[in-house]
Write an enzyme that holds these catalytic residues in place. Structure first.
Site, PDB file in Angstrom:
ATOM      1  N   ASN A 216       0.876  -1.170   0.113  1.00 45.39           N
ATOM      2  CA  ASN A 216       0.100  -0.162   0.139  1.00 45.39           C
ATOM      3  C   ASN A 216       0.910   1.195   0.034  1.00 45.39           C
ATOM      4  O   ASN A 216       2.069   1.260  -0.151  1.00 45.39           O
ATOM      5  CB  ASN A 216      -1.135  -0.083   1.024  1.00 45.39           C
ATOM      6  CG  ASN A 216      -0.203  -0.031   2.569  1.00 45.39           C
ATOM      7  OD1 ASN A 216       0.695   0.852   2.733  1.00 45.39           O
ATOM      8  ND2 ASN A 216      -0.575  -1.270   3.365  1.00 45.39           N
ATOM      9  N   LYS A 294       8.662 -17.691  -9.778  1.00 42.03           N
ATOM     10  CA  LYS A 294       8.045 -16.421 -10.327  1.00 42.03           C
ATOM     11  C   LYS A 294       6.840 -17.133 -11.419  1.00 42.03           C
ATOM     12  O   LYS A 294       7.254 -18.188 -12.067  1.00 42.03           O
ATOM     13  CB  LYS A 294       9.160 -15.639 -11.370  1.00 42.03           C
ATOM     14  CG  LYS A 294       8.446 -14.528 -11.697  1.00 42.03           C
ATOM     15  CD  LYS A 294       9.327 -13.566 -12.659  1.00 42.03           C
ATOM     16  CE  LYS A 294       8.755 -12.538 -13.527  1.00 42.03           C
ATOM     17  NZ  LYS A 294       9.505 -12.096 -14.751  1.00 42.03           N
ATOM     18  N   PRO A 311      -3.190 -11.753  10.623  1.00 46.85           N
ATOM     19  CA  PRO A 311      -3.557 -11.543  11.910  1.00 46.85           C
ATOM     20  C   PRO A 311      -3.446  -9.975  12.012  1.00 46.85           C
ATOM     21  O   PRO A 311      -2.832  -9.111  11.608  1.00 46.85           O
ATOM     22  CB  PRO A 311      -2.350 -12.162  12.528  1.00 46.85           C
ATOM     23  CG  PRO A 311      -1.207 -11.996  11.601  1.00 46.85           C
ATOM     24  CD  PRO A 311      -1.857 -12.537  10.363  1.00 46.85           C
ATOM     25  N   ASP A 312      -4.558  -9.594  13.126  1.00 47.24           N
ATOM     26  CA  ASP A 312      -4.636  -8.132  13.500  1.00 47.24           C
ATOM     27  C   ASP A 312      -3.943  -7.943  14.577  1.00 47.24           C
ATOM     28  O   ASP A 312      -4.297  -8.144  15.633  1.00 47.24           O
ATOM     29  CB  ASP A 312      -6.345  -7.916  13.647  1.00 47.24           C
ATOM     30  CG  ASP A 312      -6.349  -6.241  13.636  1.00 47.24           C
ATOM     31  OD1 ASP A 312      -5.669  -5.800  14.358  1.00 47.24           O
ATOM     32  OD2 ASP A 312      -7.287  -5.818  13.150  1.00 47.24           O
ATOM     33  N   ILE A 313      -2.485  -7.322  14.221  1.00 50.27           N
ATOM     34  CA  ILE A 313      -1.841  -7.046  15.411  1.00 50.27           C
ATOM     35  C   ILE A 313      -2.197  -6.131  16.557  1.00 50.27           C
ATOM     36  O   ILE A 313      -2.099  -6.460  17.585  1.00 50.27           O
ATOM     37  CB  ILE A 313      -0.403  -6.397  14.621  1.00 50.27           C
ATOM     38  CG1 ILE A 313       0.172  -7.075  13.580  1.00 50.27           C
ATOM     39  CG2 ILE A 313       0.495  -6.164  15.768  1.00 50.27           C
ATOM     40  CD1 ILE A 313       0.869  -6.459  12.842  1.00 50.27           C
ATOM     41  N   PHE A 331      -4.708   3.394  14.817  1.00 53.77           N
ATOM     42  CA  PHE A 331      -4.907   4.323  13.708  1.00 53.77           C
ATOM     43  C   PHE A 331      -6.220   3.727  12.893  1.00 53.77           C
ATOM     44  O   PHE A 331      -6.372   2.592  12.655  1.00 53.77           O
ATOM     45  CB  PHE A 331      -3.749   4.529  12.732  1.00 53.77           C
ATOM     46  CG  PHE A 331      -2.715   5.367  13.317  1.00 53.77           C
ATOM     47  CD1 PHE A 331      -2.016   5.349  14.436  1.00 53.77           C
ATOM     48  CD2 PHE A 331      -2.538   6.789  12.657  1.00 53.77           C
ATOM     49  CE1 PHE A 331      -1.210   6.101  15.059  1.00 53.77           C
ATOM     50  CE2 PHE A 331      -1.711   7.673  13.060  1.00 53.77           C
ATOM     51  CZ  PHE A 331      -1.069   7.469  14.412  1.00 53.77           C
ATOM     52  N   LYS A 345     -13.873   0.935  15.683  1.00 55.00           N
ATOM     53  CA  LYS A 345     -12.540   0.157  15.760  1.00 55.00           C
ATOM     54  C   LYS A 345     -12.023   0.114  17.187  1.00 55.00           C
ATOM     55  O   LYS A 345     -11.302  -0.753  17.735  1.00 55.00           O
ATOM     56  CB  LYS A 345     -11.657   0.804  14.882  1.00 55.00           C
ATOM     57  CG  LYS A 345     -10.668   0.059  14.005  1.00 55.00           C
ATOM     58  CD  LYS A 345     -10.071   0.762  13.060  1.00 55.00           C
ATOM     59  CE  LYS A 345     -11.044   0.574  11.636  1.00 55.00           C
ATOM     60  NZ  LYS A 345     -10.359   1.193  10.521  1.00 55.00           N
TER      61      LYS A 345
END
Ligand code: C5P
Length: 414
Positions: A216, A294, A311-313, A331, A345
């Site tokens: 990203n 590749k 995984p959501d840290i 954040f 959240k």
């Protein structure tokens, strides 16, 4: 308050040594007695005669002085006062004291004293922010040494930042507080001394094959700025960074990772911490199985990339039952329904604070230099104007320091 008190003043060698003379004058005006000690380096900046004229007594300079030892041995000297004050406390004196060295009069007195010690540091800002100095200050803080300053501002070397000796009247105020029975000098505003802070920053790269990955636009600027600001506020900081093109913040233990799973492992390894700040833009998904070689174009057409959730840290740390950091900050980078999403959240990831920002097209936040954030906690929402990411970082750190201070003093949120 200072009347009749004896202060043993150790003057270190630095351009700020001249301010020690003013400090002596202020202390004597208030009725305190001052015993003067100078390091050899301090003589390069002020003379023993000027210090002696202001203290009205002998100035001690040497460890093995026959006459001094006959009059008052160094052990006796280190205990004759009500408080030991080091101003300016140079990086060298701080390092010696933190490591228990005793190879000159000043360091021997600091090791031999049974009195409280108050240090007023003054040095170039890079020396102040150097990991070695941060470590030494932390060690001394744990040993019970008190600190006043340093202040921020333009320095004699032309640089700007923390490192200036506190003003004499501020040192006097700190001395008065230190002398008050059973009290400790309150840490300077915004201070995170002795606190351990773990920050995530940057994007993660999730491999598709050995040459391709999912990524990203996160630059890591906001997370790195927070790590830098926390370190400048005296915290011991671990920064777990995804792949970024910016430099590691000085004085910060930076650990480089690529994927979300590696980031989680490094964060877990860095625990326990007092504060966890998840500023990284972690990829929500990774490919189910990254190819070992590749992928080739061919008659079969576009590959069918199967994605699985990472995984959501933040949630993993927020929901910890054992050793959960006292403050967990997340954040929320959103393009729609910013505040509603941020509030959801806060609960879903068990955070104490969410820093929400609009990263929609045209905002220039992702990868840019400025940020406009809203702080969402259990009490409500606070919106800040568009600010430089460094300033956002400083404000967030100041807020966290205040919050952790309230918690330790049994304040409203403890
Ligand atoms: O759910 P969302 O990705 O919008 O949440 C953003 C917050 O959660 C950020 O603080 C981010 O660092 C954190 N996060 C995380 N691990 C993930 C996804 C997000 O720590 N896998």
């Amino acid at each position: 308050m200072l009347k009749g008190k004896q202060i043993l003043l150790i003057v270190g060698g630095g351009i700020a040594a001249y301010k020690a003379l003013d400090l002596v004058r202020r202390l004597r005006e208030r009725g305190a007695g001052v015993l003067g000690v100078m390091t050899p380096a301090a003589r390069q900046f002020i003379t023993p005669l000027s210090l002696a004229s202001l203290t009205g007594g002998k100035v001690h300079e040497e460890l093995f002085s026959l006459t001094d030892e006959a009059e008052m041995g160094h052990i006796e000297l280190s205990r004759a006062a009500d408080l030991v004050v080091v101003a300016p406390a140079t990086a060298d004196l701080i390092a010696k004291a933190a490591n228990g060295l005793a190879n000159d009069l000043a360091s021997t007195l600091l090791l031999a004293t049974d009195k409280k010690v108050l240090m007023a540091p003054a040095m170039n800002l890079r020396m102040w922010l150097h990991p070695a100095t941060c470590r030494n200050v932390e060690t001394l803080t744990q040993d019970g040494v008190l600190f006043v300053g340093p202040g921020e501002g333009e320095m004699a070397c032309g640089e700007f930042g923390p490192g200036r000796l506190s003003e004499p009247l501020d040192i006097v105020a700190a001395i008065e507080t230190a002398l008050r029975k059973d009290t400790r000098i309150p840490l300077p505003q915004g201070s995170l001394f002795g606190k351990r802070v773990v920050v995530t920053s940057g994007p993660t790269h999730e491999p598709i094959d050995p040459v391709r990955y999912i990524a990203n636009r996160s630059s890591g600027r906001q997370g790195h700025a927070i790590a830098r600001a926390a370190s400048a506020a005296g915290a011991q900081v671990v920064l777990v960074s995804g792949p970024v093109a910016i430099v590691d913040p000085p004085g910060v233990d930076t650990r480089h990772v690529e994927t979300a799973r590696e980031m989680l492992a490094e964060v877990e390894a860095a625990m326990p911490a007092d504060i966890f700040i998840a500023a990284a833009a972690v990829a929500d998904w990774r490919t189910e199985a990254a190819g070992a070689s590749k992928m080739k174009k061919g008659a079969a057409g576009a590959p069918d990339l199967r994605l699985v959730e990472n995984p959501d840290i933040l949630a993993a740390i927020g929901r910890r039952t054992a050793e959960r950091p006292r403050i967990v900050v997340g954040f929320a980078a959103e393009t729609d329904d910013l505040l509603a999403n941020a509030r959801a959240k806060l609960a879903r990831k068990a955070c104490d604070l969410i820093v929400a920002n609009d990263v929609g097209e045209g905002t220039g936040v992702m990868g840019g230099l400025r940020n406009q954030v809203h702080l969402v906690d259990a009490v409500g929402t606070e919106s800040w104007p568009s600010l430089d990411k460094e300033e956002v970082a400083r404000r967030i750190v100041a807020r966290l320091a205040a919050l952790i201070g309230e918690q330790s003093s049994g304040g409203p949120r403890s």
